[in-house]
Design a protein around this motif. Sequence first.
Motif, PDB file in Angstrom:
ATOM      1  N   ARG A  42       0.823  -1.216   0.000  1.00 26.65           N
ATOM      2  CA  ARG A  42       0.000   0.000   0.000  1.00 26.65           C
ATOM      3  C   ARG A  42       0.855   1.263   0.000  1.00 26.65           C
ATOM      4  N   GLY A  43       2.175   1.088   0.058  1.00 29.20           N
ATOM      5  CA  GLY A  43       3.075   2.229   0.170  1.00 29.20           C
ATOM      6  C   GLY A  43       3.085   3.130  -1.048  1.00 29.20           C
ATOM      7  N   HIS A  44       3.333   4.417  -0.825  1.00 29.95           N
ATOM      8  CA  HIS A  44       3.234   5.370  -1.931  1.00 29.95           C
ATOM      9  C   HIS A  44       4.363   5.216  -2.953  1.00 29.95           C
ATOM     10  N   SER A  45       5.415   4.484  -2.616  1.00 27.29           N
ATOM     11  CA  SER A  45       6.495   4.259  -3.576  1.00 27.29           C
ATOM     12  C   SER A  45       6.744   2.773  -3.825  1.00 27.29           C
ATOM     13  N   TYR A  46       5.772   1.953  -3.511  1.00 30.30           N
ATOM     14  CA  TYR A  46       5.924   0.512  -3.676  1.00 30.30           C
ATOM     15  C   TYR A  46       6.105   0.150  -5.149  1.00 30.30           C
ATOM     16  N   LYS A  47       7.119  -0.662  -5.410  1.00 32.51           N
ATOM     17  CA  LYS A  47       7.460  -1.145  -6.753  1.00 32.51           C
ATOM     18  C   LYS A  47       7.962  -0.046  -7.686  1.00 32.51           C
ATOM     19  N   LYS A  48       8.103   1.167  -7.171  1.00 35.48           N
ATOM     20  CA  LYS A  48       8.707   2.204  -7.992  1.00 35.48           C
ATOM     21  C   LYS A  48      10.222   2.061  -7.907  1.00 35.48           C
ATOM     22  N   GLU A  49      10.884   2.569  -8.943  1.00 42.13           N
ATOM     23  CA  GLU A  49      12.344   2.502  -8.926  1.00 42.13           C
ATOM     24  C   GLU A  49      12.852   3.367  -7.784  1.00 42.13           C
ATOM     25  N   TYR A  50      13.546   2.745  -6.860  1.00 51.48           N
ATOM     26  CA  TYR A  50      14.020   3.485  -5.694  1.00 51.48           C
ATOM     27  C   TYR A  50      15.535   3.502  -5.728  1.00 51.48           C
ATOM     28  N   LYS A  51      16.090   4.609  -6.109  1.00 51.24           N
ATOM     29  CA  LYS A  51      17.536   4.719  -6.299  1.00 51.24           C
ATOM     30  C   LYS A  51      18.215   5.140  -4.996  1.00 51.24           C
ATOM     31  N   ARG A  52      18.635   4.151  -4.245  1.00 49.74           N
ATOM     32  CA  ARG A  52      19.448   4.453  -3.066  1.00 49.74           C
ATOM     33  C   ARG A  52      20.472   3.351  -2.918  1.00 49.74           C
ATOM     34  N   SER A  53      21.665   3.607  -3.334  1.00 41.86           N
ATOM     35  CA  SER A  53      22.712   2.609  -3.244  1.00 41.86           C
ATOM     36  C   SER A  53      24.046   3.288  -3.022  1.00 41.86           C
ATOM     37  N   CYS A  54      24.807   2.771  -2.077  1.00 38.45           N
ATOM     38  CA  CYS A  54      26.143   3.301  -1.818  1.00 38.45           C
ATOM     39  C   CYS A  54      27.175   2.622  -2.711  1.00 38.45           C
ATOM     40  N   ASN A  55      26.755   1.651  -3.509  1.00 35.90           N
ATOM     41  CA  ASN A  55      27.703   0.855  -4.279  1.00 35.90           C
ATOM     42  C   ASN A  55      27.746   1.226  -5.756  1.00 35.90           C
ATOM     43  N   THR A  56      26.856   2.104  -6.202  1.00 29.56           N
ATOM     44  CA  THR A  56      26.847   2.482  -7.613  1.00 29.56           C
ATOM     45  C   THR A  56      27.954   3.497  -7.889  1.00 29.56           C
ATOM     46  N   THR A  57      28.258   3.670  -9.165  1.00 31.37           N
ATOM     47  CA  THR A  57      29.316   4.608  -9.547  1.00 31.37           C
ATOM     48  C   THR A  57      28.750   5.961  -9.975  1.00 31.37           C
ATOM     49  N   THR A  58      27.460   6.175  -9.759  1.00 30.20           N
ATOM     50  CA  THR A  58      26.853   7.445 -10.122  1.00 30.20           C
ATOM     51  C   THR A  58      27.542   8.582  -9.383  1.00 30.20           C
ATOM     52  N   LEU A  59      27.908   9.626 -10.132  1.00 29.92           N
ATOM     53  CA  LEU A  59      28.605  10.747  -9.517  1.00 29.92           C
ATOM     54  C   LEU A  59      27.619  11.643  -8.773  1.00 29.92           C
ATOM     55  N   VAL A  60      28.085  12.201  -7.675  1.00 29.81           N
ATOM     56  CA  VAL A  60      27.298  13.160  -6.914  1.00 29.81           C
ATOM     57  C   VAL A  60      27.732  14.557  -7.322  1.00 29.81           C
ATOM     58  N   LEU A  61      26.784  15.433  -7.604  1.00 36.41           N
ATOM     59  CA  LEU A  61      27.138  16.809  -7.928  1.00 36.41           C
ATOM     60  C   LEU A  61      27.861  17.436  -6.746  1.00 36.41           C
ATOM     61  N   PRO A  62      28.916  18.196  -6.978  1.00 41.33           N
ATOM     62  CA  PRO A  62      29.621  18.839  -5.870  1.00 41.33           C
ATOM     63  C   PRO A  62      28.735  19.864  -5.184  1.00 41.33           C
ATOM     64  N   PRO A  63      29.025  20.180  -3.920  1.00 38.68           N
ATOM     65  CA  PRO A  63      28.175  21.110  -3.156  1.00 38.68           C
ATOM     66  C   PRO A  63      27.964  22.453  -3.851  1.00 38.68           C
ATOM     67  N   GLU A  64      28.990  22.950  -4.546  1.00 42.81           N
ATOM     68  CA  GLU A  64      28.862  24.256  -5.190  1.00 42.81           C
ATOM     69  C   GLU A  64      27.896  24.242  -6.372  1.00 42.81           C
ATOM     70  N   LYS A  65      27.497  23.059  -6.815  1.00 45.38           N
ATOM     71  CA  LYS A  65      26.509  22.932  -7.897  1.00 45.38           C
ATOM     72  C   LYS A  65      25.128  22.570  -7.358  1.00 45.38           C
ATOM     73  N   TRP A  66      24.886  22.892  -6.101  1.00 45.01           N
ATOM     74  CA  TRP A  66      23.654  22.469  -5.433  1.00 45.01           C
ATOM     75  C   TRP A  66      22.395  22.943  -6.161  1.00 45.01           C
ATOM     76  N   GLN A  67      22.459  24.111  -6.793  1.00 44.40           N
ATOM     77  CA  GLN A  67      21.258  24.651  -7.457  1.00 44.40           C
ATOM     78  C   GLN A  67      20.835  23.821  -8.650  1.00 44.40           C
TER      79      GLN A  67
END
Length: 205
Positions: A42-67
């Motif tokens: 019944r969850g509002h995000s059930y079966k939706k793609e949930y992207k939370r992984s510490c093991n992927t190689t996706t780059l994080v935008l640097p803090p100065e690009k926060w906008q």
Amino acid sequence: MTFYPNQPIPLDINHHRYCRERKFPPYRHIPGFTPHPVKDPRGHSYKKEYKRSCNTTTLVLPPEKWQNNQQYLYGVDLFNFSYWWEAHEAWEEDWCKSKGNHKKFLQGLIQICAAMIKQHVCQWRGVKKLSVRGCARLSEVESNHPFYMGISLASLLHRLDLFFGNIIDHGQYNKPIDSSLLTPLPLIQLVFPKNVKQPTDTNHH
């Protein structure tokens, strides 16, 4: 649409949105009162793609690009509209992959989200522990970077201190606190660089 009990009420339903193209979930998850957004059918995000992984190689935008970081901006919107669990989830992937002050900053915000949920369900010990830890993280960042990722940390910390200070002073044995003793919910105000056009919100008055 299903309505659930004990839903938080935002301080200002017309508050400015920073990522208005992303819709809010149909309910605010409060553990013990609402279905888990991801694990429960019944969850509002059930079966939706949930992207939370510490093991992927996706780059994080640097803090100065926060906008340009839509996930960060959406997390701010979620926080300001009392979707504290959802805000924590929005920030967690970047927290997993970030380092240094960026990691401390996001961890502080995430702990503040957890403290907000605890205050909503009158678990005052949890409020104290999590708010102290979260504010300590933000204070560490503020000591070297007073203005970080669009936020005046001194201003935010002052509002958090007032809000949680009253709760810690008056909360007893998990009983509700008289609302007259509380300060308004703290909101996150972002200030965009002068050369960056900030998102407009046609619903804001």
